[in-house]
Each structure stands twice: as C-alpha cells, then as structure tokens.
Motif scaffolding. Structure first.
Motif, mmCIF file in Angstrom:
data_model
loop_
_atom_site.group_PDB
_atom_site.id
_atom_site.type_symbol
_atom_site.label_atom_id
_atom_site.label_comp_id
_atom_site.label_asym_id
_atom_site.label_seq_id
_atom_site.Cartn_x
_atom_site.Cartn_y
_atom_site.Cartn_z
ATOM 1 N N ASP A 156 3.170 -5.703 10.226
ATOM 2 C CA ASP A 156 2.264 -4.945 11.075
ATOM 3 C C ASP A 156 1.351 -5.803 11.941
ATOM 4 O OD1 ASP A 156 2.366 -2.031 9.523
ATOM 5 O OD2 ASP A 156 2.501 -3.724 8.148
ATOM 6 N N VAL A 157 0.988 -6.979 11.450
ATOM 7 C CA VAL A 157 -0.155 -7.707 12.003
ATOM 8 C C VAL A 157 0.188 -9.178 12.204
ATOM 9 C CG1 VAL A 157 -2.503 -8.528 11.427
ATOM 10 C CG2 VAL A 157 -1.862 -6.150 10.982
ATOM 11 N N ASN B 114 -3.163 -2.010 14.873
ATOM 12 C CA ASN B 114 -2.762 -2.111 13.466
ATOM 13 C C ASN B 114 -3.844 -2.698 12.566
ATOM 14 O OD1 ASN B 114 -0.372 -0.855 13.979
ATOM 15 N ND2 ASN B 114 0.897 -2.691 13.873
ATOM 16 N N SER C 106 -0.130 -5.621 17.226
ATOM 17 C CA SER C 106 -0.342 -6.352 15.978
ATOM 18 C C SER C 106 -1.700 -7.044 15.919
ATOM 19 C CB SER C 106 0.772 -7.386 15.787
ATOM 20 O OG SER C 106 0.627 -8.464 16.694
ATOM 21 N N GLU D 74 1.239 -8.982 7.093
ATOM 22 C CA GLU D 74 0.876 -9.819 8.235
ATOM 23 C C GLU D 74 1.727 -11.084 8.226
ATOM 24 O OE1 GLU D 74 -2.687 -12.673 6.627
ATOM 25 O OE2 GLU D 74 -3.158 -10.540 6.798
ATOM 26 N N GLN E 253 4.242 -5.106 21.577
ATOM 27 C CA GLN E 253 4.344 -5.369 20.138
ATOM 28 C C GLN E 253 3.293 -6.372 19.686
ATOM 29 O OE1 GLN E 253 8.442 -6.588 20.341
ATOM 30 N NE2 GLN E 253 9.228 -4.644 19.553
ATOM 31 N N LEU F 265 8.494 -8.653 12.495
ATOM 32 C CA LEU F 265 7.329 -8.280 13.298
ATOM 33 C C LEU F 265 7.761 -7.409 14.471
ATOM 34 C CD1 LEU F 265 4.259 -8.642 13.942
ATOM 35 C CD2 LEU F 265 4.936 -10.634 15.309
ATOM 36 N N THR G 139 1.335 -2.768 3.801
ATOM 37 C CA THR G 139 1.329 -3.348 5.134
ATOM 38 C C THR G 139 1.449 -4.855 4.962
ATOM 39 O OG1 THR G 139 -1.099 -3.345 5.097
ATOM 40 C CG2 THR G 139 -0.005 -1.486 6.194
#
Length: 431
Positions: free
Chosen positions: A301-302, A358, A354, A256, A350, A295, A254
């Motif tokens: 994901d974050v 997530n 995030s 960020e 979205q 993103l 994952t």
C-alpha cells in the motif's frame, strides 16, 4: 497570505483526479480547485506549469531519534529533512531513549514538534514496554496521548503471545500494529542478504526466511484476532506471496516498502559502504522486482523511507560493527521517479497514492487529499529536474546514504504545510 498554484498537473488519487487544475489556498485550508482561477488581491501566485502537484506527501515510517539520540537526528533536523524531501507529515518510531512507551514521551514528541518542527509529526507508540518484547505497553494511554500506531520497529517481537495481545488491545483503539518482521535466530547476527554476493564478500548472511517466517506468523495472528496488522519494510518475494494470500482470505493487513528495497540490490554491498547495511538487508534483483510489482498491483500500500540517520562516526567503522540503517527522506521521491516511474514500472498515480491517500487512511490522520475545506498540505514536484545527490547538503544530521554522487531526476521543489511554504527550491523557509 492566500496562495494560488496555477497550471500544474494535479494528481489526487483519493479523488481520482489527474489533470490541469489551479488550487487556491486561503489561511490553513484549501478553498477552491478549478481551472483558470483568478488570484485574490494580495495572493502569491505560484506558476506550476510542467510540475506535478500532489496532496502533501506522508512518510509513515521515520526515525527522528529524539529524545535520547540527538547526535543522530533531532525533531528539528528530521522535520527539515522531511520538508526538503517534499513530505508534509511523518510518523516517527518509538525506539528513542526513553522509549516512547508512555504518554509522557508521546506528549514530549508532540510538543517538541510543535515548537521546533516544520512538518506534521505523528508519534508511533511502543508495542512493548522498553521495546523488550515481554509485556505490552499501555496502549490505551498511548492512544489517548496521540499515538497513531504501535510498533517495536527496530526489534522484532519474538514472543507470539505478546504480539497476539498487542493486536487484540490495539484493535480496541483502532490502531494499526506495525510489525518489524524478523526471526532473530534465523537472522543469526547476519550483515547482509544471504546469497551469492554475501558468499563472494565473505559476509554473514541473513536469509529471506528470517523475514518470511515472521510475516507468516503475524498474518496468522492478525487472522486470529481480527486486529489491524501493518507489515513494515517488506523486502522479499516470499513475503509478497504470503501477503497476497492473506489479503485474498480477508486478513486485515496493509504493507509498506522502502525506496531502497524497491530500487537497490545487494550488489551495492560490494563497495563495503556501510550505508548499504540496512535491516532488512538489500535483496537480489528478483526480490526487488517482486516487491515493486506488488506495489504497482496494490498488494503493498505504501512507500515509506524507514529514514534511519546515524552519526558519521557510527557508520565510519568496519562493516561488521556498523549499525543498520540509511537516511531516505531527502532522496525518496527522486529515487522512485528515476528507478520506477520513468522506466514505466510504476505510474505517477500509483506512487502518489502510496505517499498520500494510503498512509493517511492507515494511520487515520488528516491530509492525503486535495479537498476544498481540507488541510492545505501540498507538494510540488519538478519531474524534469535532475541533480546529483550531495549528502553534505542534507538537512538531516545523518549522511549515511549510498546514493552520494548519483544523478536522480524528479525532485520536490515546493512543500506547503498548513498553508505555509516551508520548502522552496530545496531550501527550508524559516518563519
């Protein structure tokens, strides 16, 4: 006291919910979500008409600095900054003094947060003893004490064998390994992104490859071990490409991105404002666009702030000597709204996913959804509120933000943690 939130646009990506709903909170739990609810006797009614109502926002990458660096931030001040920014939970990194490489420091952070914090605090344990990158920390003890991940964030783990062992051991406890991807030799004590702007300014550059080499290595190690890898603060188009390729192969990874890497470019460094000195550095527009597109596509994901407060005197020096880092908790939401959501680069769904579902999934923590019977952590955002950033009004002890004086739109106006209002209209509500 019961709380009824009426008439807001409720967005809960975990439940695929986006529409006008009322939310009834009783005690520490959400009890009902439905249209046109009646308020119980004695309940507080909050008119959320025109507002965005979301699960409590989670920032999975902050530096609270305590213990050891209380002149920069404390758990008390950092959690108030989080609440002011609309966050109901934060995960704090291990580069404290003493380092959070033992159960005792994890217990200290949790107890301090219980006593003085106003949002939920989840400690991240150190990956290696003393953050030295030589020997993995006692990961089992850290997990038992309540660490939700392990990381040497702030320092890269240069030894590939140590990183392999960390991924293997953390896998036994289902903990993600959060990687600060930087090759120190390639970074070569650079100050900003290596490129045209650095050349013009005469500042030593950090090439994109310094990040990408380590992203590639850690993805290979995650594939080898089957461990859970989380890439912190992804900032380059090359890192995005490597991430996509690894996901396609089924690697357990994952990632960020920070609001500043999603919205700001290295052109800001032209001011020599030391608040623009961050690690990884602000990148050119092409990298910023690639990270934002990743993103939106779900490859990243974050959104996580990497909130890195410093005392004013630490940053009030020549650019060469200033420490890396900028604060971000109190400006993360309006910066993303202004630069990504309003221009149509990112949808509300979205962005909120995030910040909610997530990070809750990655860290395996409560929250992330507005489910009846679940924790009553709620954030309300006014999408039309516009105001100037004033660092002197921050609850954080750190004022190191390059956004000073900038007008941003879409500010959080209410933060509820465990059924208690902790922030309203920008002001912390003390018990």
């Amino acid at each position: 006291m019961a709380i009824l939130i009426k008439g807001g646009r409720v967005i809960d990506p975990a439940r695929n919910l986006d529409g006008r709903q009322d939310i009834l909170i009783e005690g520490e739990k959400i009890t009902t979500l439905a249209a046109n609810l009646e308020a119980p006797a004695g309940a507080r009614v909050i008119d959320a008409g025109g507002m965005i109502v979301t699960p409590g926002l989670i920032d999975m990458h902050v530096h609270l600095r305590e213990p050891g660096y209380e002149q920069k931030e404390t758990i008390a001040s950092g959690t108030r900054a989080a609440a002011a920014g609309g966050f109901t939970a934060v995960a704090c990194m291990a580069n404290t003094n003493p380092v959070a490489d033992s159960a005792s420091v994890i217990y200290f952070i949790k107890e301090k947060a219980r006593q003085e914090g106003v949002v939920r605090v989840y400690p991240v344990g150190a990956l290696s003893k003393g953050l030295e990158g030589k020997e993995i920390a006692e990961i089992g003890d850290l997990a038992a004490a309540g660490a939700v991940a392990i990381s040497d964030d702030g320092r890269p783990v240069m030894n590939a064998l140590v990183m392999r062992h960390a991924l293997e051991y953390a896998k036994m406890f289902n903990l993600p390994v959060i990687s600060h991807c930087e090759d120190e030799a390639l970074a070569n004590d650079g100050l900003m992104h290596e490129g045209l702007v650095a050349t013009i300014l005469g500042l030593r550059g950090i090439p994109a490859a310094a990040e990408e080499v380590m992203v590639a290595r850690d993805l290979i190690l995650a594939e080898l071990t089957g461990g859970r890898l989380h890439l912190a603060h992804v900032s380059t188009a090359g890192s995005v490409r490597l991430l996509k390729e690894a996901r396609a192969r089924g690697v357990r990874v994952t990632a960020e991105a920070t609001p500043h890497h999603l919205c700001l470019t290295d052109m800001l460094v032209e001011s020599y404002d030391t608040s623009t000195k961050v690690n990884p550095p602000l990148r050119p527009a092409g990298d910023v666009a690639a990270v934002a597109a990743a993103l939106a596509a779900g490859d990243i994901d974050v959104i996580a702030s990497d909130h890195a407060p410093h005392a004013d005197e630490d940053k009030d020096v020549e650019y060469d000597y200033a420490p890396f880092g900028m604060v971000g908790l109190e400006t993360a939401v309006p910066l993303v709204v202004t630069e990504l959501i309003l221009p149509g680069k990112l949808t509300w769904q979205q962005a909120i996913k995030s910040w909610t579902a997530n990070p809750a999934r990655i860290l395996n923590i409560p929250g992330g959804s507005l489910v009846p019977g679940g924790v009553a952590d709620v954030t309300i955002i006014d999408p039309d509120m516009e105001k100037e950033v004033d660092v002197n009004e921050f609850y954080s002890r750190g004022h190191n933000s390059p956004l000073q004086g900038r007008k941003l739109k879409g500010w959080p106006v209410l933060t509820i943690v465990g059924g208690r209002v902790v922030m309203e209209n920008g002001k912390i509500i003390e018990e």
